[in-house]
Structures are given as structure tokens and as C-alpha cells.
Design a protein around this motif. Structure first.
Motif, PDB file in Angstrom:
ATOM      1  N   ASP A 276       0.867  -1.167   0.000  1.00 56.17           N
ATOM      2  CA  ASP A 276       0.000   0.000   0.000  1.00 56.17           C
ATOM      3  C   ASP A 276       0.911   1.226   0.000  1.00 56.17           C
ATOM      4  N   THR A 277       0.304   2.386  -0.042  1.00 61.75           N
ATOM      5  CA  THR A 277       1.087   3.618   0.051  1.00 61.75           C
ATOM      6  C   THR A 277       0.755   4.305   1.368  1.00 61.75           C
ATOM      7  N   ILE A 278       1.685   5.100   1.843  1.00 59.65           N
ATOM      8  CA  ILE A 278       1.468   5.881   3.054  1.00 59.65           C
ATOM      9  C   ILE A 278       1.201   7.323   2.620  1.00 59.65           C
TER      10      ILE A 278
ATOM     11  N   GLU B  76      -0.643   0.916  14.786  1.00 55.85           N
ATOM     12  CA  GLU B  76      -1.835   1.345  14.065  1.00 55.85           C
ATOM     13  C   GLU B  76      -1.715   1.037  12.580  1.00 55.85           C
ATOM     14  N   ILE B  77      -0.575   1.341  11.992  1.00 53.01           N
ATOM     15  CA  ILE B  77      -0.363   1.063  10.564  1.00 53.01           C
ATOM     16  C   ILE B  77      -0.379  -0.442  10.317  1.00 53.01           C
ATOM     17  N   ARG B  78       0.319  -1.205  11.160  1.00 49.96           N
ATOM     18  CA  ARG B  78       0.345  -2.663  11.031  1.00 49.96           C
ATOM     19  C   ARG B  78      -1.049  -3.250  11.174  1.00 49.96           C
ATOM     20  N   GLY B  79      -1.844  -2.683  12.064  1.00 45.50           N
ATOM     21  CA  GLY B  79      -3.194  -3.170  12.308  1.00 45.50           C
ATOM     22  C   GLY B  79      -4.091  -3.109  11.092  1.00 45.50           C
ATOM     23  N   LYS B  80      -3.865  -2.154  10.220  1.00 46.49           N
ATOM     24  CA  LYS B  80      -4.676  -2.034   9.003  1.00 46.49           C
ATOM     25  C   LYS B  80      -4.488  -3.259   8.097  1.00 46.49           C
TER      26      LYS B  80
END
Length: 162
Positions: free
Chosen positions: A83-85, A155-159
Motif C-alpha cells: 500500500d502507500t502511506i 496502528e499502521i500494522r493493524g490495518k
């Protein structure tokens, strides 16, 4: 004989000093022009299914990898998600790294007893050019010195783990 003993003693002292990781060789990633990469992940030694999860974050991209081992690993291929950030999220992460980097660089490389009694391990790694610093700790635990950094990467990993 005394000369040989003195030489060996000096050699061992120099070798031991060269192996220390006191963080003095690293600088705050936001203070240099080197590319910043943040990694975070978890692992569980005694599990079936995807036991290793790794997230790589750079200024534009997110790469999430799941791997298996142990029981059932032959039936599970590696899983790669990309994905992109957003620029805003990257700026927030980079700012947090800058604010917490000194504390991060002073932490032990292993905190507690990661994956003891199959409790799992978690890590955060910051790469700046050729310098890489990783801190591994017990899964789900809070490290007060870097709690904001842990919160953002979780939080990012959780997505990806939903």
C-alpha cells in the motif's frame, strides 16, 4: 611471555570495545539526508499459521509480509501486501522518530524476555543509510520511552491485520 600476555589482553580489550552497541555511531535520521526506513513486526515461535509478520515503511510505501513456519507451514505461502502511506501520515511518523530517536538509541536491543513461554516478540527497527538499529521486546508490551512510536507503527500494522 609477559609481552605475549599483554598483547593478548590488549587485543581482547579492543575486540570487546568494538562490539559494544552504545548508539554513539547513529544520528537522528531526520537530521541527515539519508533515506529513512521504519520496520515493525511480530513473531511467535510455537504457532501454526502465519507466525512472522513484518511491516516496512518508507516515505511512500508500505510493505507487509506474513510468513509461516512450524506446523502447517508447508501449506501456507508467504503473503505480501503493499500500500502507500499518505504524506501526512509519513510526516507524523518521521516527526515521532525524530522526537524519540535519542531515547530509542539508548534502549537495550532486547527488552524483557521476547517470545518466552510463547508470549511472542515484537520489534521496531529504524534504518538510516547503512545504520540499522532494532529494539525487540515482549509482544504487546509498552516501552514508555517510545510509546508514541510503538502506537503509530501498531496502528499502521493493524490495518493489514484486519
Amino acid at each position: 611471555m609477559k609481552t605475549l600476555a599483554l598483547f593478548v589482553s590488549l587485543l581482547l580489550t579492543a575486540a570487546a570495545a568494538g562490539c559494544r552497541d552504545d548508539g554513539s555511531q547513529v544520528t537522528n535520521p531526520t537530521a541527515t539526508g539519508a533515506k529513512l526506513i521504519v520496520r515493525s513486526g511480530t513473531s511467535f515461535g510455537m504457532c501454526a499459521g502465519y507466525c512472522l509478520r513484518d511491516l516496512r515503511i518508507d516515505s511512500t510505501d508500505l510493505l507487509y509480509t506474513k510468513r509461516s513456519w512450524g506446523r502447517g507451514s508447508s501449506t501456507l505461502p508467504d503473503s505480501l501486501l503493499a500500500d502507500t502511506i499518505t504524506p501526512l501520515r509519513w510526516a507524523a511518523l518521521k516527526e515521532t522518530v525524530a522526537a524519540k530517536y535519542e531515547a530509542f538509541s539508548k534502549l537495550d536491543t532486547i527488552i524483557g524476555c521476547p517470545d518466552c513461554a510463547d508470549g511472542g516478540a515484537e520489534w521496531i527497527e529504524i534504518e538510516q543509510g547503512a545504520t540499522v538499529r532494532r529494539v525487540t521486546f515482549e509482544y504487546g508490551k509498552e516501552i514508555p520511552e517510545i510509546k508514541e512510536l510503538i502506537a503509530i507503527v501498531r496502528e499502521i500494522r493493524g490495518k493489514f491485520e484486519e
